[in-house]
Scaffold this motif. Structure first.
Motif, short mmCIF file in Angstrom:
data_model
loop_
_atom_site.label_atom_id
_atom_site.label_comp_id
_atom_site.label_asym_id
_atom_site.label_seq_id
_atom_site.Cartn_x
_atom_site.Cartn_y
_atom_site.Cartn_z
N SER A 519 0.81 -1.22 0.00
CA SER A 519 0.00 0.00 0.00
C SER A 519 0.85 1.27 0.00
N PRO A 520 1.63 1.50 -1.05
CA PRO A 520 2.50 2.68 -1.09
C PRO A 520 1.78 3.92 -1.62
N PHE A 521 0.64 4.25 -1.05
CA PHE A 521 -0.21 5.29 -1.60
C PHE A 521 -0.61 6.31 -0.54
N GLY A 522 -0.79 7.54 -0.97
CA GLY A 522 -1.21 8.59 -0.06
C GLY A 522 -2.67 8.55 0.29
N ASP A 523 -3.46 7.74 -0.40
CA ASP A 523 -4.89 7.62 -0.12
C ASP A 523 -5.24 6.31 0.56
N GLY A 524 -4.24 5.63 1.16
CA GLY A 524 -4.50 4.38 1.84
C GLY A 524 -4.44 3.20 0.89
N ASN A 525 -4.98 2.08 1.31
CA ASN A 525 -5.02 0.90 0.46
C ASN A 525 -6.19 1.01 -0.51
N ASN A 526 -6.28 0.05 -1.42
CA ASN A 526 -7.36 0.10 -2.40
C ASN A 526 -7.80 -1.30 -2.77
N GLN A 527 -9.00 -1.37 -3.31
CA GLN A 527 -9.46 -2.59 -3.96
C GLN A 527 -10.30 -2.19 -5.16
N GLU A 528 -9.99 -2.79 -6.28
CA GLU A 528 -10.73 -2.53 -7.51
C GLU A 528 -11.80 -3.60 -7.69
N SER A 529 -11.41 -4.82 -7.97
CA SER A 529 -12.36 -5.87 -8.33
C SER A 529 -12.98 -6.52 -7.10
N ALA A 530 -13.95 -5.83 -6.52
CA ALA A 530 -14.65 -6.39 -5.36
C ALA A 530 -15.30 -7.73 -5.71
N SER A 531 -15.71 -7.89 -6.96
CA SER A 531 -16.35 -9.14 -7.37
C SER A 531 -15.36 -10.29 -7.38
N GLU A 532 -14.08 -10.03 -7.67
CA GLU A 532 -13.09 -11.10 -7.57
C GLU A 532 -12.80 -11.45 -6.12
N ALA A 533 -12.95 -10.48 -5.23
CA ALA A 533 -12.83 -10.80 -3.80
C ALA A 533 -13.98 -11.71 -3.36
N VAL A 534 -15.20 -11.39 -3.80
CA VAL A 534 -16.34 -12.27 -3.52
C VAL A 534 -16.07 -13.66 -4.10
N ALA A 535 -15.55 -13.69 -5.32
CA ALA A 535 -15.25 -14.98 -5.96
C ALA A 535 -14.20 -15.76 -5.18
N ALA A 536 -13.26 -15.05 -4.55
CA ALA A 536 -12.24 -15.74 -3.75
C ALA A 536 -12.87 -16.49 -2.60
N TRP A 537 -13.80 -15.84 -1.89
CA TRP A 537 -14.43 -16.51 -0.74
C TRP A 537 -15.44 -17.54 -1.20
N HIS A 538 -16.01 -17.36 -2.40
CA HIS A 538 -16.83 -18.42 -2.99
C HIS A 538 -15.97 -19.65 -3.25
N GLY A 539 -14.78 -19.44 -3.82
CA GLY A 539 -13.87 -20.55 -4.04
C GLY A 539 -13.45 -21.19 -2.74
N LEU A 540 -13.21 -20.36 -1.71
CA LEU A 540 -12.83 -20.88 -0.41
C LEU A 540 -13.93 -21.78 0.16
N ALA A 541 -15.19 -21.36 -0.01
CA ALA A 541 -16.32 -22.14 0.51
C ALA A 541 -16.45 -23.46 -0.25
N LEU A 542 -16.28 -23.43 -1.57
CA LEU A 542 -16.35 -24.68 -2.34
C LEU A 542 -15.22 -25.63 -1.94
N TRP A 543 -14.03 -25.08 -1.75
CA TRP A 543 -12.91 -25.92 -1.33
C TRP A 543 -13.16 -26.48 0.07
N ALA A 544 -13.68 -25.66 0.97
CA ALA A 544 -13.98 -26.13 2.32
C ALA A 544 -14.98 -27.28 2.28
N ASP A 545 -15.99 -27.17 1.41
CA ASP A 545 -16.98 -28.25 1.30
C ASP A 545 -16.35 -29.51 0.73
N ALA A 546 -15.46 -29.36 -0.25
CA ALA A 546 -14.80 -30.53 -0.82
C ALA A 546 -13.92 -31.21 0.22
N ARG A 547 -13.23 -30.42 1.03
CA ARG A 547 -12.39 -30.98 2.10
C ARG A 547 -13.27 -31.76 3.09
#
Length: 710
Positions: A519-547
């Motif tokens: 986060s080398p920015f004067g406006d703090g950290n950032n996130q652009e693709s919030a939908s890919e973040a949602v997709a990450a936890w969707h993937g995490l949930a599917l993997w958790a179920d498979a485990r």
């Protein structure tokens, strides 16, 4: 995407009542068995990062106490990394370190064009009278301590920040004076004794003694020099807006500001309809702290006194509360396996079979990319194509796709892979305490975007291993490390290297993740693709179920993944796609989507393209069975599309959709209803091939729309 001394465990209370539900348009995804859990200080997952080849990279200076996990992907990462510390935004305040102390200010939030800006502008500066360096010495989910270390290596004092609080606290570690750049005077009538105030830009700022200290008495006659004894603390509070509540409530807020917040805790509960997140504030006497309630926390008032004024932030107008904890609800989201093609009529089914065969021939003739972002997207894309082939009864195509996928998945999940080849493998980076894939992409070697990248691997592994216990067990050593890298419930020890930090990317208070590692920015950290973040936890949930289906230890991951998925989806709508346009903060904003969210600004912009369609597409992709969260306000979907495509007549011309992310936007349009899905289906058949995102296929586009069309 981002184009960009005591070890602390994040205290996480897991209180989960599990359930199994079905998301419309998809198969039932196995959920955790109903259970009651209460685990304070959750244990780290049983993974060994050092099982991967170690590749140490030069990461530059870190202003961090020994033993602490390097806090990549945090709202305060800019304090730790880089040649000079960056301003940070606890919100509603912004705080910056100086060469001789620190400063804070209440940002002047303004909307203009496609930007809401609320950058750092110091209003009160605190000077120790000697050179000091800020070193983060403790942190948890919502609090951060920064030691001010003098040139003799002695800590002169500590700045205490609390996420979501208008209070900055300072504790003297040795007896010394502080110079203030403005005069604070005895507050007089209306406020408790021992409080001093100053008027700054038309707003009252209060200087409050903590734990009974007489702050006014510690000031000299000028009101600009403050003498503190060893261990004594003071706090500064910027008064809120709203004269009807703010000024009347100021005495109450000042008393609460005198309560030292020492740490925070996090707990959650999952249920059929909602998940509940609770952030607790641990104070010296157990009394309430001053905190704000953000737009995504509107119902947070169970154990709080709110309505005590408000502040403008780039995220919206926030309410002021006195609270020992804030709890809020988010709509529960369940993972979805594939798309439901069971009820398709014969013409639709025939069309889809033909398209799946064509797409399978194409992807099987190609080599999937070698980097962790595009390589992960390709695995996820082809795993989705495999589910379609399987569910359509195309056994030969499904078998070929699965064989190809397993070859690549096994390549990526070979723990020793990077000892044999320079790419399609993972290493352990001990300086940052993180897993780094080879080849790198978008700064992944410094922690950028890991949840985006690894979410695709988790999604693919979750789909492929859903009914294959042997595969789940085979790939688990590496896939579990990817999950732990972005979402471990507690710090993960790693031999002589830095531990993996708990919940590396998730900002629990804000309900969403951060993309930049340093986060080398004067406006703090950032996130652009919030939908890919949602997709990450969707993937995490599917993997958790498979485990879980494979009988591997659950360790609470199935509940945790659903909590993170639900939390991120709610904030994605609250700040990226469906924010409240009537909020006074948005006055003057000429954008329906803010695709790049920072702590110090929000804007309709991307790191990679000026095309209007890119700003919407990047917060829609990848469209999966769980993406229905994006369509809960069909009218807003229509407005967002009109902005992205430059027309309110969405179906007047097929060329309207010949834009970047055209396929993703067509699937988004399908969320408006059956009539729009039917119109989108007609366009989708003729959409140019280069408008199909490399993380998707025309087969997936058609299947998604067929499932929603008339």
């Amino acid at each position: 995407m981002t184009r960009r001394p005591v070890a602390v465990l994040l205290a996480v209370v897991l209180a989960a009542a599990g359930c199994t539900t079905t998301e419309p348009g998809g198969d039932e995804a196995a959920g955790p068995a109903p259970t009651d859990r209460s685990l304070v200080g959750a244990q780290a997952p049983a993974v060994d990062p050092t099982a991967l080849p170690t590749v140490e990279r030069e990461q530059g200076p870190m202003r961090l106490a020994d033993g602490l996990p390097p806090p990549t992907n945090r709202w305060f990462s800019g304090l730790v990394f880089g040649d000079e510390p960056q301003p940070v935004f606890p919100l509603p305040l912004a705080v910056g370190l100086t060469s001789t102390g620190f400063a804070y200010g209440l940002p002047d939030v303004r909307a203009d064009g496609t930007l809401i800006a609320g950058g750092y502008a110091p209003q009160v500066q605190v000077d120790l009278g000697e050179s000091v360096t800020g070193v983060v010495s403790r942190y948890d989910a919502a609090t951060v301590d920064v030691d001010l270390v003098a040139e003799d290596d002695q800590v002169r004092g500590t700045v205490h920040l609390t996420r979501g609080s208008p209070v900055v606290r300072y504790t003297a570690r040795t007896a010394h004076g502080l110079g203030l750049d403005r005069s604070f005077d005895d507050a007089g009538a209306g406020l408790p004794d021992g409080v001093a105030t100053a008027e700054v830009d038309g707003r009252t700022h209060a200087l409050v003694g903590v734990d009974g200290l007489d702050a006014a008495g510690a000031l000299d006659g000028s009101g600009s020099t403050l003498e503190l004894g060893e261990g004594e603390s003071v706090a500064w509070l910027a008064a809120p807006d709203d004269p009807a509540g703010g000024s009347a409530a100021l005495p109450e807020l000042v008393r609460a500001a005198g309560e030292a917040v020492e740490a925070s805790t996090v707990s959650y509960a999952t249920g059929t309809d909602d998940v509940t997140t609770t952030v607790g504030y641990e104070t010296t006497s157990g009394g309430p702290a001053v905190a704000v309630r953000f737009p995504h926390q509107r119902d947070a008032a169970d154990d709080a006194t709110c309505g005590l004024g408000s502040y403008a932030t780039v995220l919206g107008t926030v309410d002021v509360c006195r609270a020992t904890e804030l709890s809020w609800r988010s709509t529960a989201r369940e993972p979805v396996v594939g798309l439901d093609v069971s009820d398709l009529g014969e013409p639709a089914r025939d069309e889809l079979v033909e398209q799946v065969r064509a797409d399978a021939d194409r992807v099987l003739a190609e080599t999937r990319p070698a980097d962790t972002y595009f390589g992960g997207k390709a695995l996820a894309r082809d795993a989705e194509l495999w589910t379609l082939a399987r569910d359509l009864g195309m056994d030969d195509v499904a078998a070929d796709l699965r064989a190809s996928l397993l070859t690549d998945l096994r390549l990526w999940t070979d723990p020793d892979g990077c000892e044999e080849r320079p790419e399609r493998c993972f290493t352990w980076e001990p300086t940052l305490g993180t897993v780094v894939g080879q080849a790198t992409a978008f700064g992944s070697e410094e922690g950028n975007d890991h949840h985006f990248h690894y979410g695709y691997f988790l999604y693919a592994a979750g789909l492929l291993a859903a009914e294959d216990a042997e595969l789940a067990e085979e790939v688990a050593p590496v896939v579990d490390l990817l999950a732990a890298d972005v979402a471990a419930a507690a710090d993960v020890p790693a031999g002589d290297g830095a531990p993996m930090p708990a919940l590396r990317t998730l900002d629990v208070v804000m309900g969403h993740s951060w993309a930049s590692g340093p986060s080398p920015f004067g406006d703090g950290n950032n996130q652009e693709s919030a939908s890919e973040a949602v997709a990450a936890w969707h993937g995490l949930a599917l993997w958790a179920d498979a485990r879980a289906a494979a009988g591997l230890p659950d360790e609470g991951l199935t509940s945790q993944a659903r909590w993170m998925l639900s939390l991120e989806a709610a904030s994605a709508r609250a700040y990226w796609t469906d924010f409240d346009r009537s909020d006074p903060v948005a006055d003057g904003l000429q954008a329906d989507v803010t695709s790049l969210v920072w702590d110090g600004k929000r804007e309709r912009a991307t790191w990679f393209s000026a095309e209007p369609s890119a700003a919407l597409g990047i917060v829609v992709l990848p469209v999966t069975g769980v993406s229905t969260y994006l369509g809960e306000d069909p009218a807003r979907v229509r407005d967002n599309l009109a902005e992205a495509l430059g027309t309110t007549d969405l179906w007047a011309d097929d060329a309207t959709w010949d834009v970047m992310f055209g396929d993703q936007l067509l699937m988004y349009a399908g969320l408006m209803g059956p009539e729009e899905a039917t119109a989108a289906l007609e366009v989708a058949r003729e959409l140019p091939e280069d408008r199909i995102d490399d993380g998707s296929t025309r087969s997936w586009l058609l299947a998604w729309l067929h499932g929603r069309a008339d």
